[in-house]
Design a protein around this motif. Structure first.
Motif, short mmCIF file in Angstrom:
data_model
loop_
_atom_site.label_atom_id
_atom_site.label_comp_id
_atom_site.label_asym_id
_atom_site.label_seq_id
_atom_site.Cartn_x
_atom_site.Cartn_y
_atom_site.Cartn_z
N PRO A 91 -2.11 -3.51 -0.96
CA PRO A 91 -1.46 -3.86 0.45
C PRO A 91 -2.55 -4.61 1.14
CG PRO A 91 -2.14 -1.68 0.65
CD PRO A 91 -2.30 -2.13 -1.05
N GLU A 92 -2.35 -5.54 1.98
CA GLU A 92 -3.41 -6.03 2.85
C GLU A 92 -3.14 -5.56 4.27
OE1 GLU A 92 -4.91 -10.60 3.33
OE2 GLU A 92 -3.95 -10.11 1.44
N PRO A 93 -3.48 -4.45 4.78
CA PRO A 93 -2.95 -4.23 6.20
C PRO A 93 -4.02 -4.93 7.15
CG PRO A 93 -4.42 -2.54 5.07
CD PRO A 93 -4.06 -3.36 3.93
N VAL A 94 -3.29 -5.10 8.46
CA VAL A 94 -4.19 -5.94 9.17
C VAL A 94 -5.65 -5.29 9.74
CG1 VAL A 94 -2.69 -4.90 11.43
CG2 VAL A 94 -3.76 -7.30 11.70
N LEU A 103 -5.48 -19.30 5.04
CA LEU A 103 -4.52 -18.39 4.03
C LEU A 103 -3.76 -17.18 5.18
CD1 LEU A 103 -6.34 -18.30 0.86
CD2 LEU A 103 -4.67 -20.05 1.65
N ASP A 104 -2.69 -16.91 4.94
CA ASP A 104 -2.25 -15.95 5.64
C ASP A 104 -2.51 -14.44 4.73
OD1 ASP A 104 -0.64 -17.48 7.52
OD2 ASP A 104 1.03 -17.75 6.03
N ARG A 105 -2.64 -14.62 3.62
CA ARG A 105 -3.24 -13.28 2.62
C ARG A 105 -4.31 -13.61 1.94
NH1 ARG A 105 0.41 -9.33 2.28
NH2 ARG A 105 -0.38 -8.61 0.05
N HIS A 106 -5.13 -12.57 1.67
CA HIS A 106 -6.39 -12.73 0.88
C HIS A 106 -7.51 -13.76 1.14
CE1 HIS A 106 -3.89 -10.80 -2.02
NE2 HIS A 106 -3.17 -11.85 -2.17
N GLN A 107 -7.43 -13.97 2.82
CA GLN A 107 -8.60 -14.41 3.55
C GLN A 107 -8.49 -13.77 5.00
OE1 GLN A 107 -8.36 -18.58 4.53
NE2 GLN A 107 -10.80 -18.75 4.44
N ASN A 108 -9.88 -13.24 5.29
CA ASN A 108 -9.71 -12.38 6.67
C ASN A 108 -10.00 -13.74 7.44
OD1 ASN A 108 -12.57 -12.74 6.85
ND2 ASN A 108 -12.79 -10.45 6.08
N PRO A 109 -9.98 -12.94 9.02
CA PRO A 109 -10.42 -13.92 10.12
C PRO A 109 -11.68 -14.54 10.01
CG PRO A 109 -9.21 -12.03 10.84
CD PRO A 109 -9.46 -11.81 9.56
N ALA A 110 -12.83 -13.82 9.51
CA ALA A 110 -14.00 -14.58 9.50
C ALA A 110 -14.33 -15.75 8.44
CB ALA A 110 -14.91 -13.25 8.90
N GLY A 111 -13.33 -15.58 7.60
CA GLY A 111 -12.97 -16.92 6.72
C GLY A 111 -13.39 -16.41 5.27
N ASN A 112 -13.83 -15.16 5.02
CA ASN A 112 -14.20 -14.94 3.49
C ASN A 112 -12.90 -14.77 2.84
OD1 ASN A 112 -14.40 -12.64 5.22
ND2 ASN A 112 -14.81 -11.46 3.31
N PHE A 113 -12.75 -15.27 1.56
CA PHE A 113 -11.78 -15.02 0.65
C PHE A 113 -11.85 -13.58 -0.17
CE2 PHE A 113 -12.35 -19.54 1.01
CZ PHE A 113 -10.84 -19.87 1.48
N THR A 127 -0.04 1.26 18.66
CA THR A 127 0.61 1.55 17.56
C THR A 127 1.68 0.52 16.82
OG1 THR A 127 1.99 3.33 16.46
CG2 THR A 127 2.54 2.85 18.72
N PHE A 128 1.60 0.19 15.87
CA PHE A 128 2.43 -0.79 14.98
C PHE A 128 2.67 -0.74 13.71
CE2 PHE A 128 -2.29 -0.94 15.12
CZ PHE A 128 -2.54 -1.42 13.88
N MET A 129 3.35 -1.71 12.95
CA MET A 129 3.61 -1.47 11.56
C MET A 129 2.59 -2.27 10.78
SD MET A 129 5.74 0.93 11.56
CE MET A 129 6.29 0.98 9.72
N GLU A 130 2.15 -1.78 9.50
CA GLU A 130 1.28 -2.92 8.92
C GLU A 130 1.64 -2.49 7.41
OE1 GLU A 130 -2.60 -2.35 9.44
OE2 GLU A 130 -2.73 -0.20 8.42
N GLU A 131 1.30 -3.46 6.57
CA GLU A 131 1.58 -3.23 5.38
C GLU A 131 0.74 -2.18 4.67
OE1 GLU A 131 2.18 -6.22 1.34
OE2 GLU A 131 0.30 -6.35 2.36
N GLY A 132 1.45 -1.34 3.75
CA GLY A 132 0.75 -0.27 3.09
C GLY A 132 1.87 1.01 2.98
N PRO A 133 1.43 1.80 2.19
CA PRO A 133 0.24 2.19 1.38
C PRO A 133 0.37 1.40 0.16
CG PRO A 133 1.76 3.92 1.00
CD PRO A 133 2.36 3.15 2.04
N SER A 134 1.46 0.77 -0.26
CA SER A 134 1.65 -0.04 -1.32
C SER A 134 2.16 -1.53 -0.87
CB SER A 134 2.82 0.32 -2.39
OG SER A 134 2.16 1.72 -2.76
N ARG A 135 1.91 -2.32 -1.63
CA ARG A 135 2.02 -4.04 -1.48
C ARG A 135 3.63 -4.07 -1.13
NH1 ARG A 135 1.76 -8.47 -5.89
NH2 ARG A 135 3.29 -7.36 -6.57
#
Length: 564
Positions: free
Chosen positions: A141-144, A85-95, A268-276
């Motif tokens: 949000p789901e920031p990197v 998944l692109d969202r709601h699952q981190n690289p370690a695999g947990n949902f 430095t980079f752009m990520e999602e937040g502070p709201s979705r």
């Protein structure tokens, strides 16, 4: 003779009936496979009992691993699977199956219910596309950076370096950090604008006499995922964007016969937040290391934290506008000091602190300052602590005595005239009356807060211009129309060595409780924020018996000398 305690066992050994029920919830209640083992397939959580089940995802059938924590069922499970998944699952695999684990899990649930209801829906929505995921997800949000693993420590970053429209977006440059032991301040990033004078003040407050460290920054454009921050990816980016960095490290190693050398790099980079759906700037700092065989590594990542007025205001939205308020607090003792600190944290723009007394080493039984402040002026010491609590305000100490003479009288009058609210916490009726007179002439609201002997009780009074005064309140208490707070019985006072005046006694938690109530009252009296008004102008507090708080509205006393 000592007894050896029984070894602590896992929940599934203590409660085998619960494990049997959990398995049945998969197999019998939901017709899902359930294979149990210890630890995840990749070797993580070896002491956790894991149940493996399966769910469809597109054309695949995914193995779903449910890891039960040691404290199950009081603590809920963590659910893992192949990263799809692109969202709601981190690289370690947990949902990410819960918006709030404490709220969304309760011990009467089964893990099978979570898998069947939450994970199945999440996979089905993800297969349908981003629109279905967005419709079902919470407005969070789901920031990197939420998917990265950081080393202990922090780099404090101030304005303007969190602005989304920084110049040099596609470039790189030099930075200067100040600090040590994993705690740093980004003083400057050349090419990305200049920090305001506040950065220098912050450096003096929190990073005094700590060394400056040179480094480099790189701006990353476009979509950013967790893979950007792996050691290999960071090293490749540094070699591409800043070839002078590895070259300089190699030269340093050779010249000084070192085994290795390192350099800090800020990404430095752009990520999602502070709201979705919104984007904001963030930073990640990496320590790049090169050895004498020209082999590189990035052994640690440090998170950035924004020290900005905007970030503070986002956490206390009701208090927006207090930065325009000015408050004078007379007294920096057991009541006045915590009140000043609360006003500073709330964001009152300017706080003038009046006190000519010194900190006693034993004040720390109830005073918020530690014994390390002993011997210093209370006004200066409390002012310093309040400035540390909020570097974006002004805290001005005044080591003067109210009522001492004409010079002090003029100083007090000037302070009162410039204030939105004046607060008396001295416990002196004479000081209260002097300040009341000055406030009446300046048409400035006044708040009087005081503790009784032993901190058995206290009171808070608001004197608005043209309304009842301190003496109106005293006369109402004398007549019994307003209750008096309890006080400790008369007895020998605490007399510090070398002092002829008994010291105040009482618990710090009582003083702090009254200070919090007084601070709330002061914020309401400024009229500078959206914090709701109190609806009364006096409160009497009883820390020994119910009712703890009595409130009411006082009118001008017909027999008060000030109004006759």
């Amino acid at each position: 003779m000592s007894a050896t305690a029984d070894p602590v066992t896992g929940w599934f050994e203590r409660h085998p009936e619960r494990l049997e029920w959990e398995l049945a919830q998969f197999v019998e209640a939901r017709d899902m496979p359930a294979v149990q083992r210890m630890g995840l397939q990749d070797g993580r959580h070896p002491d956790h009992l894991v149940i493996v089940t399966q769910l469809p995802f597109g054309d695949e059938v995914l193995d779903i691993e449910v890891a039960y924590p040691f404290e199950f069922p009081e603590e809920g499970p963590t659910i893992y699977g192949k990263t799809v998944l692109d969202r709601h699952q981190n690289p370690a695999g947990n949902f990410c199956w819960a918006e709030d684990h404490d709220r969304d899990w309760w011990p009467g649930m089964s893990a099978a219910e979570i898998v069947d209801r939450r994970i199945r829906t999440l996979l089905a929505d993800s297969a349908l596309g981003p629109g279905a995921v967005e419709e079902a997800e919470a407005d969070m949000p789901e920031p990197v950076t939420g998917h990265l693993t950081f080393s202990p420590g922090v780099v404090v970053v101030m304005d303007p370096y969190f602005r989304p429209d920084l110049p040099g977006n596609a470039g790189s440059g030099e930075i200067e950090l100040v600090g040590r032991s994993g705690r740093f301040l980004l003083m400057r990033a050349i090419g990305l604008g200049k920090t305001r004078a506040t950065a220098t003040e912050v450096c003096e407050l929190y990073f005094q006499n700590q060394r400056a460290i040179k480094g480099h920054w790189i701006s990353i454009t476009g979509a950013v995922g967790p893979e950007v921050f792996t050691p290999k990816a960071i090293l490749e980016r540094v070699r591409s964007a800043l070839p002078q960095v590895p070259a300089g490290l190699a030269q340093m190693i050779k010249k000084n016969h070192l085994a290795q050398a390192d350099c800090w790099v800020g990404l430095t980079f752009m990520e999602e937040g502070p709201s979705r759906g919104e984007l904001r700037r963030n930073w990640v700092f990496a320590q790049i290391r090169l050895n004498n065989k020209n082999q590189g590594s990035s052994p640690s990542l440090l998170r950035a934290q924004a020290l900005t007025k905007d970030e503070r205001a986002r956490r206390i939205p009701e208090l927006t506008g207090l930065d325009g308020a000015s408050v004078v607090v007379a007294g920096a003792g057991s009541l006045g000091a915590p009140l000043v600190l609360e006003l500073a944290k709330a964001g009152v723009g300017q706080i003038d602190v009046i006190d000519n007394d010194f900190v006693d080493v034993n004040n720390s039984v109830r005073h918020p300052l530690s014994p390390g402040y002993a011997g210093g002026y209370k006004a200066l010491s409390v002012g310093r602590a309040a400035q540390e609590a909020n570097p974006f305000i002004r805290v001005l100490p005044h080591t003067l005595s109210v009522g001492a003479g004409p010079v002090e009288a003029q100083q007090v009058a000037d302070l009162v005239n410039a204030a939105d609210v004046v607060v008396d916490t001295t416990g002196s009726s004479a000081v209260a009356r002097i300040l009341q007179r000055e406030c009446s002439e300046a048409h400035t609201p006044m708040v009087v807060a005081g503790l009784t002997a032993g901190s058995f009780g206290g009171e808070v009074l608001v004197c608005e211009p043209g309304g009842p005064c301190f003496d109106c309140f005293a006369q109402a208490q004398g007549a019994g129309t307003i209750p008096e707070p309890p006080a400790a019985p008369a007895g020998p006072g605490v007399t510090p060595i070398g002092c002829s005046h008994p010291a105040f006694s009482g618990a710090g938690f009582d003083a702090t409780a009254l200070a919090a109530r007084a601070a709330r009252t002061v914020v309401q009296a400024t009229g500078r924020s959206a914090y709701p008004p109190a609806g009364f102008n006096w409160a009497v507090v009883n820390f020994r018996h119910d009712p703890e708080v009595q409130t009411g509205t006082l009118a001008r006393h017909p027999g008060c000398w000030r109004h006759s």
